[in-house]
Design a protein around this motif. Structure first.
Motif, PDB file in Angstrom:
ATOM      1  N   PHE A  30      54.611 123.253  11.510  1.00 29.86           N
ATOM      2  CA  PHE A  30      54.657 123.750  12.883  1.00 29.86           C
ATOM      3  C   PHE A  30      54.069 122.680  13.788  1.00 29.86           C
ATOM      4  CE2 PHE A  30      54.061 127.442  10.114  1.00 29.86           C
ATOM      5  CZ  PHE A  30      55.107 128.252  10.503  1.00 29.86           C
ATOM      6  N   ALA A  31      54.578 122.565  15.002  1.00 38.13           N
ATOM      7  CA  ALA A  31      54.011 121.643  15.982  1.00 38.13           C
ATOM      8  C   ALA A  31      54.267 122.217  17.370  1.00 38.13           C
ATOM      9  CB  ALA A  31      54.621 120.257  15.858  1.00 38.13           C
ATOM     10  N   ARG A  32      53.375 121.913  18.298  1.00 37.66           N
ATOM     11  CA  ARG A  32      53.528 122.375  19.678  1.00 37.66           C
ATOM     12  C   ARG A  32      54.289 121.348  20.507  1.00 37.66           C
ATOM     13  NH1 ARG A  32      51.661 127.082  20.557  1.00 37.66           N
ATOM     14  NH2 ARG A  32      49.879 127.805  19.387  1.00 37.66           N
ATOM     15  N   VAL A  33      55.140 121.849  21.392  1.00 35.70           N
ATOM     16  CA  VAL A  33      55.855 120.998  22.332  1.00 35.70           C
ATOM     17  C   VAL A  33      54.873 120.566  23.418  1.00 35.70           C
ATOM     18  CG1 VAL A  33      57.702 120.935  24.066  1.00 35.70           C
ATOM     19  CG2 VAL A  33      58.046 122.193  21.934  1.00 35.70           C
ATOM     20  N   MET A  42      62.797 118.825  27.025  1.00 32.85           N
ATOM     21  CA  MET A  42      63.774 119.636  26.289  1.00 32.85           C
ATOM     22  C   MET A  42      63.939 121.043  26.865  1.00 32.85           C
ATOM     23  SD  MET A  42      65.152 117.702  24.054  1.00 32.85           S
ATOM     24  CE  MET A  42      65.913 118.825  22.888  1.00 32.85           C
ATOM     25  N   ILE A  43      63.615 121.212  28.139  1.00 38.22           N
ATOM     26  CA  ILE A  43      63.686 122.556  28.723  1.00 38.22           C
ATOM     27  C   ILE A  43      65.099 123.122  28.729  1.00 38.22           C
ATOM     28  CG2 ILE A  43      61.574 122.345  30.078  1.00 38.22           C
ATOM     29  CD1 ILE A  43      63.298 121.746  32.534  1.00 38.22           C
ATOM     30  N   GLY A  44      66.106 122.271  28.820  1.00 39.78           N
ATOM     31  CA  GLY A  44      67.494 122.735  28.797  1.00 39.78           C
ATOM     32  C   GLY A  44      67.908 123.319  27.455  1.00 39.78           C
ATOM     33  N   ALA A  45      67.176 122.971  26.405  1.00 40.24           N
ATOM     34  CA  ALA A  45      67.434 123.526  25.074  1.00 40.24           C
ATOM     35  C   ALA A  45      66.535 124.727  24.799  1.00 40.24           C
ATOM     36  CB  ALA A  45      67.217 122.454  24.005  1.00 40.24           C
ATOM     37  N   GLY A  46      65.758 125.129  25.798  1.00 37.94           N
ATOM     38  CA  GLY A  46      64.865 126.276  25.628  1.00 37.94           C
ATOM     39  C   GLY A  46      63.532 125.924  25.002  1.00 37.94           C
ATOM     40  N   LEU A  47      63.199 124.638  24.919  1.00 39.18           N
ATOM     41  CA  LEU A  47      61.901 124.219  24.386  1.00 39.18           C
ATOM     42  C   LEU A  47      60.992 123.874  25.554  1.00 39.18           C
ATOM     43  CD1 LEU A  47      63.026 121.845  21.478  1.00 39.18           C
ATOM     44  CD2 LEU A  47      62.775 124.327  21.462  1.00 39.18           C
ATOM     45  N   ASP A  48      60.046 124.739  25.809  1.00 37.68           N
ATOM     46  CA  ASP A  48      59.143 124.566  26.941  1.00 37.68           C
ATOM     47  C   ASP A  48      57.790 124.051  26.484  1.00 37.68           C
ATOM     48  OD1 ASP A  48      60.933 125.631  28.996  1.00 37.68           O
ATOM     49  OD2 ASP A  48      60.686 127.541  27.954  1.00 37.68           O
ATOM     50  N   ASP A  49      57.048 123.491  27.421  1.00 40.47           N
ATOM     51  CA  ASP A  49      55.709 122.992  27.142  1.00 40.47           C
ATOM     52  C   ASP A  49      54.884 124.076  26.449  1.00 40.47           C
ATOM     53  OD1 ASP A  49      53.777 120.853  27.444  1.00 40.47           O
ATOM     54  OD2 ASP A  49      52.769 122.134  28.899  1.00 40.47           O
ATOM     55  N   ASN A  50      54.256 123.713  25.359  1.00 34.00           N
ATOM     56  CA  ASN A  50      53.357 124.572  24.584  1.00 34.00           C
ATOM     57  C   ASN A  50      54.072 125.546  23.644  1.00 34.00           C
ATOM     58  OD1 ASN A  50      50.630 124.550  24.038  1.00 34.00           O
ATOM     59  ND2 ASN A  50      50.249 126.419  25.184  1.00 34.00           N
ATOM     60  N   THR A  95      64.032 124.099  13.316  1.00 35.42           N
ATOM     61  CA  THR A  95      64.834 125.246  12.887  1.00 35.42           C
ATOM     62  C   THR A  95      64.604 126.479  13.756  1.00 35.42           C
ATOM     63  OG1 THR A  95      63.129 125.929  11.312  1.00 35.42           O
ATOM     64  CG2 THR A  95      64.879 124.471  10.489  1.00 35.42           C
ATOM     65  N   ASN A  96      63.424 126.583  14.362  1.00 36.87           N
ATOM     66  CA  ASN A  96      63.100 127.738  15.191  1.00 36.87           C
ATOM     67  C   ASN A  96      62.079 127.331  16.246  1.00 36.87           C
ATOM     68  OD1 ASN A  96      64.312 130.295  13.758  1.00 36.87           O
ATOM     69  ND2 ASN A  96      63.403 129.077  12.133  1.00 36.87           N
ATOM     70  N   VAL A  97      61.979 128.150  17.269  1.00 38.37           N
ATOM     71  CA  VAL A  97      60.943 127.968  18.283  1.00 38.37           C
ATOM     72  C   VAL A  97      60.278 129.318  18.512  1.00 38.37           C
ATOM     73  CG1 VAL A  97      62.572 128.280  20.210  1.00 38.37           C
ATOM     74  CG2 VAL A  97      60.414 127.113  20.603  1.00 38.37           C
ATOM     75  N   ILE A  98      58.966 129.299  18.640  1.00 37.67           N
ATOM     76  CA  ILE A  98      58.187 130.510  18.905  1.00 37.67           C
ATOM     77  C   ILE A  98      57.611 130.365  20.299  1.00 37.67           C
ATOM     78  CG2 ILE A  98      56.231 131.931  18.179  1.00 37.67           C
ATOM     79  CD1 ILE A  98      56.681 130.722  15.322  1.00 37.67           C
ATOM     80  N   THR A 150      50.415 117.850  17.248  1.00 37.52           N
ATOM     81  CA  THR A 150      49.516 118.364  16.220  1.00 37.52           C
ATOM     82  C   THR A 150      50.358 119.194  15.278  1.00 37.52           C
ATOM     83  OG1 THR A 150      47.712 118.452  17.814  1.00 37.52           O
ATOM     84  CG2 THR A 150      47.450 119.733  15.797  1.00 37.52           C
ATOM     85  N   PHE A 151      50.325 118.862  13.995  1.00 34.74           N
ATOM     86  CA  PHE A 151      51.149 119.556  13.013  1.00 34.74           C
ATOM     87  C   PHE A 151      50.311 120.564  12.244  1.00 34.74           C
ATOM     88  CE2 PHE A 151      53.389 115.623  13.778  1.00 34.74           C
ATOM     89  CZ  PHE A 151      54.678 116.070  13.941  1.00 34.74           C
ATOM     90  N   TYR A 152      50.941 121.684  11.899  1.00 35.70           N
ATOM     91  CA  TYR A 152      50.312 122.748  11.131  1.00 35.70           C
ATOM     92  C   TYR A 152      51.199 123.062   9.946  1.00 35.70           C
ATOM     93  CZ  TYR A 152      48.159 123.380  15.711  1.00 35.70           C
ATOM     94  OH  TYR A 152      47.520 123.172  16.906  1.00 35.70           O
ATOM     95  N   LYS A 153      50.616 123.322   8.811  1.00 35.66           N
ATOM     96  CA  LYS A 153      51.354 123.679   7.595  1.00 35.66           C
ATOM     97  C   LYS A 153      51.312 125.191   7.438  1.00 35.66           C
ATOM     98  CE  LYS A 153      52.838 121.879   3.496  1.00 35.66           C
ATOM     99  NZ  LYS A 153      54.100 122.432   3.248  1.00 35.66           N
TER     100      LYS A 153
END
Length: 148
Positions: A62-65, A70-78, A142-145, A10-13
């Protein structure tokens, strides 16, 4: 091993925000080691995360994982990704790609004329992109929140 089906992103602007809005920001640095002496917090500023994280408002989304590849890159579910569609794809960048009708986020591996989508979790296979695939690099992360 059977891997779970990919969920749709789901993408957010980013929204246009009045410059006077934003959360309070204390530009003092917060110690992650020993506590530092208390400083005067009387000088307050406002901080807009759009100003900090979004360089190109017209091309940033913006989009949710969804998932664990991609957990090894620090991108976790949600986690919430900041994705810029104006950036050029390059080797080793993390990209949101559209592959055979589904969105996925992976690290790009470009070697001569070959493109690979590399997960950062050994439980997931590396994907070689071929001429038979319907493939588009949709944007660069570019970033992860994160929530903690």
């Amino acid at each position: 091993m059977i891997l779970p089906a990919t969920k749709k992103l789901t993408f957010y602007k980013p929204e246009e925000v009045n410059d006077s809005l934003g959360a309070l920001f204390f530009d003092t640095g917060i110690s992650a080691g020993f506590p530092s002496p208390t400083e005067d917090f009387s000088e307050q500023q406002r901080l807009s995360l759009d100003d900090e994280l979004v360089k190109n408002k017209d091309t940033t989304f913006f989009a949710r994982v969804s998932g664990q590849s991609m957990i090894g890159a620090g991108l976790d579910d949600n986690d919430l990704l900041v994705i810029d569609r104006s950036l050029e794809p390059e080797n080793n960048k993390i990209a949101v790609c559209f592959l055979d009708g589904e969105f996925t986020v992976k690290r790009l591996r470009v070697d001569k004329d070959e493109v690979w989508l590399k997960p950062e979790n050994p439980d997931y296979p590396i994907i070689k992109v071929t001429a038979e695939n319907h493939f588009v690099i949709w944007g660069i992360v570019t970033n992860v929140i994160k929530k903690i």
